[in-house]
Design a protein around this motif. Sequence first.
Motif, PDB file in Angstrom:
ATOM      1  N   MET A   1       0.841  -1.202   0.000  1.00  0.00           N
ATOM      2  CA  MET A   1       0.000   0.000   0.000  1.00  0.00           C
ATOM      3  C   MET A   1       0.878   1.256   0.000  1.00  0.00           C
ATOM      4  O   MET A   1       1.914   1.285   0.669  1.00  0.00           O
TER       5      MET A   1
ATOM      6  N   SER B   1       2.405   3.303   3.267  1.00  0.00           N
ATOM      7  CA  SER B   1       2.212   2.557   4.500  1.00  0.00           C
ATOM      8  C   SER B   1       3.548   2.381   5.209  1.00  0.00           C
ATOM      9  O   SER B   1       4.597   2.351   4.589  1.00  0.00           O
ATOM     10  N   VAL B   2       3.495   2.296   6.530  1.00  0.00           N
ATOM     11  CA  VAL B   2       4.717   2.157   7.317  1.00  0.00           C
ATOM     12  C   VAL B   2       4.674   0.858   8.099  1.00  0.00           C
ATOM     13  O   VAL B   2       3.617   0.276   8.302  1.00  0.00           O
ATOM     14  N   GLN B   3       5.847   0.410   8.507  1.00  0.00           N
ATOM     15  CA  GLN B   3       5.908  -0.748   9.384  1.00  0.00           C
ATOM     16  C   GLN B   3       5.178  -0.396  10.688  1.00  0.00           C
ATOM     17  O   GLN B   3       5.325   0.713  11.193  1.00  0.00           O
ATOM     18  N   PRO B   4       4.419  -1.356  11.236  1.00  0.00           N
ATOM     19  CA  PRO B   4       3.691  -1.054  12.473  1.00  0.00           C
ATOM     20  C   PRO B   4       4.565  -0.464  13.575  1.00  0.00           C
ATOM     21  O   PRO B   4       4.150   0.476  14.253  1.00  0.00           O
TER      22      PRO B   4
ATOM     23  N   ALA C   1       4.841   3.229  13.389  1.00  0.00           N
ATOM     24  CA  ALA C   1       3.640   3.951  13.825  1.00  0.00           C
ATOM     25  C   ALA C   1       3.595   4.007  15.349  1.00  0.00           C
ATOM     26  O   ALA C   1       3.258   5.037  15.944  1.00  0.00           O
TER      27      ALA C   1
ATOM     28  N   LEU D   1      -4.549  -5.573  17.752  1.00  0.00           N
ATOM     29  CA  LEU D   1      -4.269  -5.102  16.393  1.00  0.00           C
ATOM     30  C   LEU D   1      -3.343  -6.124  15.725  1.00  0.00           C
ATOM     31  O   LEU D   1      -2.594  -6.831  16.403  1.00  0.00           O
ATOM     32  N   PRO D   2      -3.398  -6.198  14.382  1.00  0.00           N
ATOM     33  CA  PRO D   2      -2.592  -7.219  13.709  1.00  0.00           C
ATOM     34  C   PRO D   2      -1.114  -6.838  13.607  1.00  0.00           C
ATOM     35  O   PRO D   2      -0.617  -6.525  12.540  1.00  0.00           O
ATOM     36  N   LEU D   3      -0.421  -6.846  14.725  1.00  0.00           N
ATOM     37  CA  LEU D   3       1.029  -6.652  14.668  1.00  0.00           C
ATOM     38  C   LEU D   3       1.667  -7.585  15.684  1.00  0.00           C
ATOM     39  O   LEU D   3       1.081  -7.857  16.724  1.00  0.00           O
TER      40      LEU D   3
ATOM     41  N   GLN E   1      -2.402   3.245  10.457  1.00  0.00           N
ATOM     42  CA  GLN E   1      -1.005   2.953  10.103  1.00  0.00           C
ATOM     43  C   GLN E   1      -0.570   1.601  10.644  1.00  0.00           C
ATOM     44  O   GLN E   1       0.100   0.837   9.959  1.00  0.00           O
ATOM     45  N   VAL E   2      -0.958   1.312  11.884  1.00  0.00           N
ATOM     46  CA  VAL E   2      -0.594   0.002  12.442  1.00  0.00           C
ATOM     47  C   VAL E   2      -1.243  -1.108  11.610  1.00  0.00           C
ATOM     48  O   VAL E   2      -0.679  -2.178  11.419  1.00  0.00           O
ATOM     49  N   ARG E   3      -2.435  -0.816  11.090  1.00  0.00           N
ATOM     50  CA  ARG E   3      -3.115  -1.811  10.267  1.00  0.00           C
ATOM     51  C   ARG E   3      -2.567  -1.869   8.845  1.00  0.00           C
ATOM     52  O   ARG E   3      -3.058  -2.623   8.014  1.00  0.00           O
ATOM     53  N   GLY E   4      -1.588  -1.020   8.539  1.00  0.00           N
ATOM     54  CA  GLY E   4      -0.935  -1.103   7.242  1.00  0.00           C
ATOM     55  C   GLY E   4      -1.490  -0.159   6.187  1.00  0.00           C
ATOM     56  O   GLY E   4      -1.102  -0.218   5.028  1.00  0.00           O
TER      57      GLY E   4
END
Lengths: 248, 250
Positions: free
Chosen positions: A1, A4-7, A10, A92-94, B103-106
């Motif tokens: 995307m 977009s940044v690495q989690p 963020a 969250l998905p990280l 952002q955390v979700r990409g």
Amino acid sequence: MSGSVQPWRAIFRREFRSYFATPLAAVFLVVFLFLAGIFTFSLGGLYERGQADLRPFFDFAPWLLLFLAPAVSMRLWAEERRLGTIEVLTTLPLPVWQAVLGKFLAAWAFSVMAIVLTVPLWMTVSWLGDPDQGMIVAGYVATALMSGLFLALGGVVSALTKNQVIAFVVTVVACFLLMVSGFPVVLDFLRGWALPSVVDAVASLSTLTHFASLTRGVLDLRDVAYFIVGIAVLVLATTFLIDWKKSA
Amino acid sequence: MTPLIRAENLSKRFGHIEAVRGVTLEVSAGEVVGFLGPNGAGKTTTMRMITGFLEPTQGQVTLQGFSLDASPILAKRAFGYLPEGAPAYPDMSVLEYLQFIGQVRGFGGKALDERIASVVSQVHLERVQHQTIETLSKGFKRRVGIAQAILHDPPILIMDEPTDGLDPNQKHEVRQLIRSMGSTKAIVLSTHILEEVEAVCTRVILIAAGKIVFDGRPQEFEARAPASVQRNRMDHVFRELTSAGAEVRS
């Protein structure tokens, strides 16, 4: 995307900004710089020594960090637990390690910023005389590494509680023990009963010993490795603890 | 249709307290499940296990086909979650918070801006989007929590008391939002308000003392009340099924 940044980045950004959202950053920076100045010029006797270097500053830096690093690290996870935001964050998905890393790096970046703000001291001694610049650089690297180690240790403690005061006090004690583990206060206690190899191992963990050898101006890789490995182990331990708390 | 949420035999023990005992449930797209039960029955604990905040002592969770245990990241992408009390960072503005979550979700760049604009208008946060979260009323805070949960337009939505603390107008709005999403998503929401179940849910799951004691359509739930009960028929059934000794009967 796109964009977009690495989690973890963020997380880092949010955490770093959060220091400035409250008076914490201002209080911390003012206290740190004020004490650094007092220690260097007054207590450290910069002028009386008649030597233009930052020895007095680096002699006092560990004691300053002993109280100020825990003040930064105490909120890392304790605050998330108190607010309940840890429930949002960990669902969250990280991967947990990214959250831990992002938060740790934010705390470290903040304290390195505080350390960098003491550069006017450096400029002062450089203007007054002709200090050994390499030694000062080594001293700054050592101070930054030490703050990282204390913050990583504070992160471990913060992951275990939602009470920031407890996190602060326990971290100060833990950092103090780690700092002086090469000194008689700890070693004499161990010598009575522990194996000599254990005593040696504990002595080799002493933060102050590694710090002192770095600030003497010798960038020994073993001393640098001590801090880097220590930080890595503690960050991993924090990750493990956050994960373990899920099944507790 | 394969269920989006599949929880098998979930149990959770805290010390020697058994909070949840063998809960099994499946929820498919198009279902809006009202998760009911007295306080302390295990609703929040069950939701926390489904979202991976707590690890079950026993049992497993599969979300959109992904095991929470084996592929947690993929499983966690499949849902949005509003935890109890709608926690959020008080020092952030609504927009900053949603940007952070995105952002955390990409998400990034334009895609993120578009998603944020979409949820902000869906839950009506336009007026407060630049305010810090600590300055918001309870109703707005709850809506920020909902916005955060639906930001990535997930196929699964899990909400712990989404209308708690809202005034009647806000409740109405949130219910409408849930209804509008309910046709395409698998939604689980916990609530204490039984009229809410009638208003938005297609299915009722009642939990008491850590066990499911009813799973069926709201009409079936209501029909359990004897004909002699005229008013608050659902309340009657709720009390009947969750009072002491109900477990023995079920």
